[in-house]
Design an enzyme around this catalytic site. Structure first.
Site, PDB file in Angstrom:
ATOM      1  CB  THR A  46      38.386  38.338  35.402  1.00  0.00           C
ATOM      2  OG1 THR A  46      38.831  38.248  36.395  1.00  0.00           O
ATOM      3  CG2 THR A  46      37.170  38.756  35.124  1.00  0.00           C
ATOM      4  CE1 TYR A 109      26.863  36.958  48.769  1.00  0.00           C
ATOM      5  CE2 TYR A 109      27.448  35.144  50.427  1.00  0.00           C
ATOM      6  CZ  TYR A 109      27.364  36.068  50.003  1.00  0.00           C
ATOM      7  OH  TYR A 109      25.166  36.031  50.652  1.00  0.00           O
ATOM      8  CE1 TYR A 135      42.923  38.592  38.707  1.00  0.00           C
ATOM      9  CE2 TYR A 135      41.899  36.310  38.094  1.00  0.00           C
ATOM     10  CZ  TYR A 135      42.150  38.213  37.859  1.00  0.00           C
ATOM     11  OH  TYR A 135      41.530  38.759  36.761  1.00  0.00           O
ATOM     12  CE  LYS A 164      45.858  40.219  35.331  1.00  0.00           C
ATOM     13  NZ  LYS A 164      44.415  39.425  34.517  1.00  0.00           N
TER      14      LYS A 164
END
Length: 302
Positions: A46, A109, A135, A164
């Site tokens: 990110t 999305y 993730y 994560k």
């Protein structure tokens, strides 16, 4: 021991005023973090602004990272995409250039059924030989990877090596540890938020992939060392300081600009430019950042 562990900072993508990858700035960051003693580096997460980069740019960042790290610590490359075919191509590229692992965020999305999500991860994991970290960042993707689903993935895709878990509730991390790591000891469980590091470690997790690792790595590294030595007083002191950090992430959205400014304030000589549509941190917000960092005494801010 799990394949990946400790503090693995999610490194921001350093760019110049023309939005070009800044190799020299990237080198400054990599060298300093390795000198601090981090246990690995993650690129194109990110903070790496991967959603603002083209596929060719993402490949370039990965190549520069692998070259500059030069085997000193493990390198994990973010290869997630809303497009399974693109994620496979990026993952294959990472494998070809010598990455130690990949991290794949679930498609965002459009929410996917469990069947489609399984197919997405199976398609990547069964094609690529690299260890794959999941993730989970439901606040950004809109879809949680729940512990039951994670367990199914781990049992179906042998290359999945960890997660994560960037979640508000530590309970989610706890359930991943109880349902997945309890049966798969080499599955690495990392928290994404700085203030979750101690609870993650005490519950049996492996470390943190936390933004603060870029500008105050000594706090997470100190906590990890204190935990290893069972130094309760030091653990609490480091934890209390890490607890204060997440407040700076509210200064802007997305917050890569906040982290880059914090890195500059910590002494790194790097540009703090970010990729559009984001903009550099405003002067008023820089002032707020300085006030917060001074207030919690993370380091001496001039």
């Amino acid at each position: 021991m799990a394949r990946f562990h400790g503090l693995i900072p999610p490194v921001p993508t350093i760019v110049d005023e023309k939005n070009q990858i800044d190799t020299e700035g990237t080198k400054v960051v990599i060298d300093q973090l390795i000198d601090e003693g981090v246990n690995g580096l993650l690129f194109l997460g990110t903070l790496g602004e991967f959603t603002q980069l083209s596929m060719d740019e993402r490949k370039k960042v990965a190549e520069i990272a692998i070259e500059l790290v030069d085997g000193r610590v493990p390198v994990i490359i973010g290869t997630g995409s809303t497009n399974t075919r693109e994620a496979i191509r990026l993952s294959s590229h990472s494998e070809t250039i010598g990455a130690d692992g990949i991290i794949v965020i679930n498609p965002y999305y459009t929410p996917l059924s469990e069947e489609h999500l399984l197919y997405h991860y199976e398609s990547i994991g069964n094609t690529i030989g690299l260890p794959l970290l999941l993730y989970n960042f439901p606040a950004f993707t809109g879809q949680d990877l729940n512990p039951n689903f994670i367990k199914k993935l781990v049992e179906k895709v042998p290359t999945i090596a960890g997660i994560k878990d960037t979640v508000e509730s530590v309970a989610h991390i706890r359930e991943v540890l109880l349902q997945v790591k309890k049966e798969h000891q080499d599955f690495s469980v990392f928290c994404g938020y700085d203030d979750h590091l101690l609870p993650t470690l005490t519950a049996g997790g492996d470390g943190g992939i936390c933004a603060s690792g870029n500008f105050v790595p000594h706090l997470a590294l100190g906590l990890l060392e204190a935990f290893k030595n069972q130094d309760f007083q030091q653990m609490v002191e480091y934890h209390q300081r890490l607890l204060t950090i997440p407040q700076i992430y509210n200064l802007d959205t997305p917050f890569a600009n906040v982290i880059k400014e914090a890195m500059k304030l910590s002494g790194m000589e790097i540009p703090a430019h970010v990729l559009p549509p984001a903009r550099s941190l405003t002067e008023s917000k820089k002032t707020e950042l300085i006030e917060v960092l001074q207030g919690i005494e993370l380091f001496s801010v001039k």
